[in-house]
Design a protein around this motif. Structure first.
Motif, mmCIF file in Angstrom:
data_model
loop_
_atom_site.group_PDB
_atom_site.id
_atom_site.type_symbol
_atom_site.label_atom_id
_atom_site.label_comp_id
_atom_site.label_asym_id
_atom_site.label_seq_id
_atom_site.Cartn_x
_atom_site.Cartn_y
_atom_site.Cartn_z
ATOM 1 N N GLU A 112 41.714 42.130 -10.568
ATOM 2 C CA GLU A 112 41.081 43.211 -9.801
ATOM 3 C C GLU A 112 39.578 42.969 -9.673
ATOM 4 O O GLU A 112 38.967 43.263 -8.648
ATOM 5 N N LEU A 113 38.982 42.409 -10.716
ATOM 6 C CA LEU A 113 37.554 42.112 -10.712
ATOM 7 C C LEU A 113 37.234 40.924 -9.807
ATOM 8 O O LEU A 113 36.178 40.879 -9.176
ATOM 9 N N PHE A 114 38.170 39.958 -9.750
ATOM 10 C CA PHE A 114 37.985 38.756 -8.924
ATOM 11 C C PHE A 114 39.165 38.623 -7.955
ATOM 12 O O PHE A 114 40.055 37.783 -8.146
ATOM 13 N N PRO A 115 39.209 39.452 -6.913
ATOM 14 C CA PRO A 115 40.374 39.464 -6.021
ATOM 15 C C PRO A 115 40.595 38.159 -5.253
ATOM 16 O O PRO A 115 41.718 37.897 -4.792
ATOM 17 N N ASN A 116 39.564 37.345 -5.116
ATOM 18 C CA ASN A 116 39.702 36.091 -4.368
ATOM 19 C C ASN A 116 40.035 34.904 -5.266
ATOM 20 O O ASN A 116 40.290 33.802 -4.773
ATOM 21 N N ALA A 117 40.028 35.115 -6.581
ATOM 22 C CA ALA A 117 40.330 34.016 -7.514
ATOM 23 C C ALA A 117 41.824 33.757 -7.543
ATOM 24 O O ALA A 117 42.645 34.683 -7.474
ATOM 25 N N ALA A 173 29.658 42.893 -9.751
ATOM 26 C CA ALA A 173 29.714 44.317 -9.441
ATOM 27 C C ALA A 173 31.111 44.808 -9.818
ATOM 28 O O ALA A 173 32.109 44.345 -9.266
ATOM 29 N N ILE A 174 31.173 45.726 -10.764
ATOM 30 C CA ILE A 174 32.468 46.245 -11.211
ATOM 31 C C ILE A 174 33.018 47.191 -10.155
ATOM 32 O O ILE A 174 32.340 48.149 -9.764
ATOM 33 N N PRO A 175 34.235 46.975 -9.664
ATOM 34 C CA PRO A 175 34.815 47.877 -8.659
ATOM 35 C C PRO A 175 34.912 49.307 -9.177
ATOM 36 O O PRO A 175 35.203 49.521 -10.354
ATOM 37 N N PRO A 176 34.658 50.305 -8.318
ATOM 38 C CA PRO A 176 34.768 51.708 -8.746
ATOM 39 C C PRO A 176 36.127 52.045 -9.343
ATOM 40 O O PRO A 176 36.218 52.846 -10.276
ATOM 41 N N SER A 177 37.194 51.426 -8.825
ATOM 42 C CA SER A 177 38.532 51.698 -9.353
ATOM 43 C C SER A 177 38.655 51.265 -10.802
ATOM 44 O O SER A 177 39.320 51.929 -11.610
ATOM 45 N N LEU A 178 37.994 50.163 -11.152
ATOM 46 C CA LEU A 178 38.028 49.660 -12.527
ATOM 47 C C LEU A 178 37.181 50.554 -13.439
ATOM 48 O O LEU A 178 37.569 50.865 -14.563
ATOM 49 N N LEU A 179 36.031 50.980 -12.924
ATOM 50 C CA LEU A 179 35.170 51.857 -13.716
ATOM 51 C C LEU A 179 35.846 53.205 -13.976
ATOM 52 O O LEU A 179 35.720 53.774 -15.067
ATOM 53 N N SER A 180 36.574 53.702 -13.005
ATOM 54 C CA SER A 180 37.243 54.998 -13.177
ATOM 55 C C SER A 180 38.384 54.899 -14.187
ATOM 56 O O SER A 180 38.775 55.908 -14.768
ATOM 57 N N SER A 181 38.917 53.685 -14.385
ATOM 58 C CA SER A 181 40.004 53.483 -15.343
ATOM 59 C C SER A 181 39.486 53.319 -16.767
ATOM 60 O O SER A 181 40.267 53.424 -17.722
ATOM 61 N N ALA A 182 38.179 53.036 -16.911
ATOM 62 C CA ALA A 182 37.612 52.729 -18.217
ATOM 63 C C ALA A 182 37.525 53.970 -19.101
ATOM 64 O O ALA A 182 37.172 55.054 -18.639
ATOM 65 N N ASP A 183 37.864 53.789 -20.379
ATOM 66 C CA ASP A 183 37.681 54.846 -21.357
ATOM 67 C C ASP A 183 36.225 54.948 -21.775
ATOM 68 O O ASP A 183 35.710 56.034 -22.037
ATOM 69 N N VAL A 184 35.553 53.796 -21.861
ATOM 70 C CA VAL A 184 34.149 53.745 -22.239
ATOM 71 C C VAL A 184 33.436 52.736 -21.347
ATOM 72 O O VAL A 184 33.897 51.602 -21.188
ATOM 73 N N VAL A 185 32.320 53.156 -20.760
ATOM 74 C CA VAL A 185 31.461 52.266 -19.978
ATOM 75 C C VAL A 185 30.151 52.125 -20.730
ATOM 76 O O VAL A 185 29.439 53.120 -20.961
#
Length: 300
Positions: free
Chosen positions: A131-136, A286-298
């Motif tokens: 998700e962080l590297f969608p083109n990898a 740049a961390i995708p907003p979807s990943l940040l919203s899933s995080a328990d702790v940022v």
């Protein structure tokens, strides 16, 4: 004064936060070290091969219970040492699949304990990196092949990679020198990122892994929150504080007279995602907003 035998795969320092949680759980049952219970420690200093002999040493002391936290390797070593002394394990794998208990609800025998989802969610770490590297198209995976759960984790990771259309480069490490080789190889391969499988050897070296990830500029995710707290990018795994507290509670209940065969294996289902934004900025990510919203702790 009853004696608890404590079998650790590392040394006291890496176990420090886990020991706090264990003692907290023990105190919930009314036992405090030095007051009404003693704890006899044995440390393998990161060498799994030492665990069976250390477990035998504790069994020879006829301790009231052997606590075997920190993974399948420790639990299997304790089981090999005694069939009569109660054993309380703590691990990220499946104790039923490993043959440690007859069932989770009715363990039978002399073992019970606590299991989390750290091993089961190894594939989820790959999904987060994708998700962080969608083109990898290729990611590296670090595995400790001496771990009893390594084959299952690799099977799950390959299945996840197939479903995502990804390729995996498997890198092995079971010593500190090999950890440096893993990061150097991942950097030279120019993979999307590096995913660590669940293993106590890796978890207890989170500070070293974070330093290596920063030095080599490799985006990395591990199982332990200690990794992003130390400056690494991300972690996803079970809540070790909760699992070690439950281990302390079970140890106290057994010292008090309960039988391990009557204590169901506890499953800690809480899984934590930690994201370190400073580490991401250092990597130019740049961390995708979807990943940040899933995080328990940022971590800012």
């Amino acid at each position: 004064m009853p004696v608890i035998g404590y079998l650790g795969s590392e040394s006291p320092e890496p176990y420090a936060s886990r020991l706090v949680a264990f003692r907290d759980g023990l105190s919930e049952t009314g036992y405090v070290e030095g007051r009404n219970v003693a704890i006899d420690f044995r440390w393998a200093e990161g060498r799994y091969s030492r665990l069976p002999a250390l477990a035998m040493d504790l069994a020879a002391r006829r301790v009231a219970v052997i606590v075997a936290p920190g993974g399948a390797e420790v639990a299997l070593a304790a089981r090999s040492a005694t069939t009569t002394i109660p054993i309380v394990f703590e691990m990220g794998g499946d104790p039923l699949m490993l043959g440690l208990v007859a069932s989770l609800s009715r363990p039978g025998g002399n073992l019970t304990g606590v299991t989390s989802l750290s091993v089961e969610v190894s594939r989820k770490r790959l999904e987060f990196m994708s998700e962080l590297f969608p083109n990898a198209t290729t990611f590296a995976v670090a595995v400790n092949t001496t771990s009893p759960t390594s084959a299952l984790q690799l099977k799950n990771l390959h299945a996840a990679a197939d479903s995502l259309g990804l390729q995996l480069r498997i890198l092995t490490a079971s010593s500190e020198a090999e950890l440096n080789d893993v990061f150097r190889a991942a950097s030279e391969m120019r993979v999307g990122g590096l995913v660590f499988t669940s293993d106590p050897y890796f978890a207890y070296r989170s500070h070293q892994l974070a330093a290596l990830a920063i030095r080599h500029g490799v985006p990395t995710i591990t199982q332990a929150r200690d990794f992003p707290i130390a400056g690494g990018l991300m972690s996803y795994g079970g809540d070790f504080q909760q699992s070690h507290r439950h281990t302390g509670i079970y140890a106290g209940r057994i010292v008090r007279g309960e039988k391990p065969s009557d204590l169901p294996v506890q499953r800690v289902t809480k899984v934590e995602l930690f994201v370190n934004l400073k580490a991401a900025n250092g990597l130019g990510l740049a961390i995708p907003p979807s990943l940040l919203s899933s995080a328990d702790v940022v971590i800012e």
